[in-house]
Design a protein around this motif. Structure first.
Motif, mmCIF file in Angstrom:
data_model
loop_
_atom_site.group_PDB
_atom_site.id
_atom_site.type_symbol
_atom_site.label_atom_id
_atom_site.label_comp_id
_atom_site.label_asym_id
_atom_site.label_seq_id
_atom_site.Cartn_x
_atom_site.Cartn_y
_atom_site.Cartn_z
ATOM 1 N N ILE A 1 9.641 1.936 -6.003
ATOM 2 C CA ILE A 1 9.779 0.049 -5.642
ATOM 3 C C ILE A 1 10.155 -0.610 -4.244
ATOM 4 N N ALA A 2 9.926 -0.127 -3.806
ATOM 5 C CA ALA A 2 9.512 0.027 -2.109
ATOM 6 C C ALA A 2 8.043 -1.195 -2.046
ATOM 7 N N ASN A 3 7.363 -0.322 -2.854
ATOM 8 C CA ASN A 3 5.492 -1.269 -3.040
ATOM 9 C C ASN A 3 5.838 -2.054 -3.682
ATOM 10 N N ALA A 4 6.882 -2.756 -4.319
ATOM 11 C CA ALA A 4 6.620 -3.751 -5.389
ATOM 12 C C ALA A 4 5.900 -5.403 -5.128
ATOM 13 N N ASP A 5 5.604 -5.047 -3.606
ATOM 14 C CA ASP A 5 4.654 -6.091 -3.112
ATOM 15 C C ASP A 5 3.036 -6.176 -2.785
ATOM 16 N N THR A 6 3.256 -4.587 -2.772
ATOM 17 C CA THR A 6 2.070 -4.552 -1.501
ATOM 18 C C THR A 6 0.515 -4.205 -2.475
ATOM 19 N N PRO A 7 -0.245 -5.135 -2.240
ATOM 20 C CA PRO A 7 -1.184 -5.382 -3.563
ATOM 21 C C PRO A 7 -2.142 -4.342 -3.557
ATOM 22 N N GLY A 8 -2.622 -3.785 -4.471
ATOM 23 C CA GLY A 8 -2.787 -2.189 -4.790
ATOM 24 C C GLY A 8 -2.395 -1.575 -5.254
ATOM 25 N N PHE A 9 -1.196 -1.174 -4.972
ATOM 26 C CA PHE A 9 0.323 -0.213 -4.951
ATOM 27 C C PHE A 9 -0.589 0.464 -6.288
ATOM 28 N N LYS A 10 -0.368 1.225 -6.753
ATOM 29 C CA LYS A 10 -0.096 2.135 -8.055
ATOM 30 C C LYS A 10 1.317 2.625 -8.256
ATOM 31 N N ALA A 11 1.811 2.638 -9.140
ATOM 32 C CA ALA A 11 3.069 2.676 -9.416
ATOM 33 C C ALA A 11 3.290 4.054 -10.041
ATOM 34 N N ARG A 12 3.992 5.188 -9.315
ATOM 35 C CA ARG A 12 3.933 7.204 -10.348
ATOM 36 C C ARG A 12 4.429 6.996 -10.572
ATOM 37 N N ASP A 13 4.963 8.206 -11.324
ATOM 38 C CA ASP A 13 6.095 8.880 -11.935
ATOM 39 C C ASP A 13 5.818 10.316 -12.465
ATOM 40 N N PHE A 14 6.463 10.976 -12.702
ATOM 41 C CA PHE A 14 6.003 12.250 -13.867
ATOM 42 C C PHE A 14 6.657 12.672 -14.934
ATOM 43 N N PHE B 1 0.800 -6.073 3.677
ATOM 44 C CA PHE B 1 2.070 -5.248 3.386
ATOM 45 C C PHE B 1 1.177 -3.966 2.895
ATOM 46 N N ARG B 2 1.206 -2.255 3.431
ATOM 47 C CA ARG B 2 0.670 -1.660 3.007
ATOM 48 C C ARG B 2 1.537 -0.149 3.526
ATOM 49 N N THR B 3 1.217 0.473 1.894
ATOM 50 C CA THR B 3 1.690 1.579 2.055
ATOM 51 C C THR B 3 1.422 3.071 2.674
ATOM 52 N N ILE B 4 2.420 3.066 2.950
ATOM 53 C CA ILE B 4 2.167 4.040 4.209
ATOM 54 C C ILE B 4 3.270 5.890 3.488
ATOM 55 N N ASP B 5 2.382 6.915 4.170
ATOM 56 C CA ASP B 5 3.222 8.090 3.684
ATOM 57 C C ASP B 5 4.771 8.378 4.446
ATOM 58 N N VAL B 6 5.928 8.251 3.771
ATOM 59 C CA VAL B 6 7.018 8.885 4.720
ATOM 60 C C VAL B 6 7.072 10.325 4.645
ATOM 61 N N SER B 7 7.351 11.168 3.574
ATOM 62 C CA SER B 7 7.463 12.201 3.554
ATOM 63 C C SER B 7 5.571 13.056 3.133
ATOM 64 N N ALA B 8 5.725 14.626 3.534
ATOM 65 C CA ALA B 8 4.517 15.335 2.950
ATOM 66 C C ALA B 8 3.791 14.460 2.304
ATOM 67 N N ASP B 9 3.854 14.466 0.674
ATOM 68 C CA ASP B 9 3.029 14.390 -1.091
ATOM 69 C C ASP B 9 3.603 13.095 -1.236
ATOM 70 N N GLY C 1 6.362 4.745 1.560
ATOM 71 C CA GLY C 1 6.970 3.581 2.375
ATOM 72 C C GLY C 1 5.961 2.578 2.006
ATOM 73 N N VAL C 2 6.746 0.934 2.990
ATOM 74 C CA VAL C 2 5.897 0.254 2.901
ATOM 75 C C VAL C 2 5.603 -0.301 4.383
ATOM 76 N N LYS C 3 4.937 -0.653 5.575
ATOM 77 C CA LYS C 3 4.749 -1.263 6.584
ATOM 78 C C LYS C 3 3.902 -2.887 6.284
ATOM 79 N N VAL C 4 4.230 -3.559 6.889
ATOM 80 C CA VAL C 4 3.682 -4.240 7.704
ATOM 81 C C VAL C 4 2.043 -3.893 8.807
ATOM 82 N N ALA C 5 0.922 -4.574 7.599
ATOM 83 C CA ALA C 5 -0.008 -4.074 8.449
ATOM 84 C C ALA C 5 -0.459 -5.154 9.374
ATOM 85 N N GLY C 6 0.011 -6.349 9.296
ATOM 86 C CA GLY C 6 -0.820 -7.497 9.987
ATOM 87 C C GLY C 6 0.019 -8.519 9.348
ATOM 88 N N VAL C 7 0.320 -9.918 10.565
ATOM 89 C CA VAL C 7 0.336 -10.782 9.904
ATOM 90 C C VAL C 7 -0.677 -11.663 10.068
#
Lengths: 137, 134
Positions: free
Chosen positions: A30-43, B49-57, B61-67
């Motif tokens: 849900i957090a990455n709903a707007d991130t380009p190229g993000f692939k949703a995962r589940d198990f 927006f860019r995906t970031i690791d918040v915990s081990a695997d 999370g998400v962060k702003v990579a740049g404007v």
């Protein structure tokens, strides 16, 4: 006594652990709903539950540690090692993002309610135990 | 306790979406700024927006990579009376698309609400977890 406790609440405890892991995974989707190229995962919860239950997967320190820096084999029943799968998008978007907000929100709430149910079961088991300890008082 | 990292994930999403809202506000406020500190018309900004690791695997999370500055062409208007007009009477105005920005704003605010909802649900679950056996 401790092994009896494990027999009593072990199943629900592992189910709760998996539910918590899944909740975390879905929140990431849900957090990455707007991130380009993000692939949703589940198990697959049923498969993951079988995974953490099956006794043949328990391996205790099967790796030889011959130097102080070596790290032994982790417990295979660790709930963090559930195999994750990518979700098949129903309506793929042009930026490569596969998060379908309806699906994710639905799964998030569903998982939360099932976690809640797990908590109710485990609480009930403890109450049963307490009732036996207090001789029904 | 892995449920706690939901807070980190939802928090990162809320922070990123609020930065996106900030950028939208800046774009809308400067939709007609013909000049700036550099002497050029304002260019529309967009967050990446860019995906970031918040915990081990598991948790992502998400962060702003740049404007980034929007590369689309600037709006050129013929207005010879304007102080910023060139010798032919054309003024270069910002390339802010107000309709796009309004849509962007609604999307950001909905995504922010999603973050808040995730936190509330997780808070309830954690409180119930703390009261096991009571």
């Amino acid at each position: 006594m401790i092994s009896k406790l494990e027999n009593l609440v072990g199943f629900n405890q592992r189910a709760l652990g998996l539910r918590a892991t899944r909740q975390e995974l879905l929140s990431g989707n849900i957090a990455n709903a707007d991130t380009p190229g993000f692939k949703a995962r589940d198990f697959d919860f049923a498969k993951a539950m079988q995974n953490v239950q099956s006794p043949q997967r328990v391996q205790h320190s099967s790796l030889a540690t011959t130097a102080p820096g070596h790290i032994g084999m982790a417990d295979f029943r660790s709930i963090t090692s559930v195999p994750k799968q990518y979700r098949v998008p129903q309506q793929p978007s042009i930026d490569g993002n596969t998060v379908d907000m309806d699906t994710e929100r639905m799964q998030f709430m569903d998982n939360a309610i099932r976690y809640d149910a797990g908590l109710t079961f485990i609480s009930g088991q403890f109450r049963t135990l307490l009732s036996a300890i207090r001789e029904g008082n | 306790m892995s449920l706690f990292s939901v807070f980190n994930v939802a928090g990162s999403a809320m922070a990123a979406q609020s930065q996106r809202l900030n950028v939208v506000a800046s774009n809308l406020a400067n939709a007609d700024s013909a000049t700036s500190s550099t002497g050029e018309a304002y260019r529309s900004r967009q967050v990446v927006f860019r995906t970031i690791d918040v915990s081990a695997d598991k948790a992502k999370g998400v962060k702003v990579a740049g404007v980034v500055h929007d590369p689309s062409p600037m709006r050129v208007v013929h207005d010879p009376k304007h102080p910023m007009a060139d010798e032919k009477g054309y003024v270069t105005l910002p390339n802010v698309n107000v309709v796009d920005e309004m849509v962007n704003m609604m999307s950001a605010s909905r995504s922010y609400q999603n973050g808040v909802d995730m936190m509330n649900v997780t808070k309830t679950l954690l409180q119930k977890t703390l009261s096991i056996g009571q």
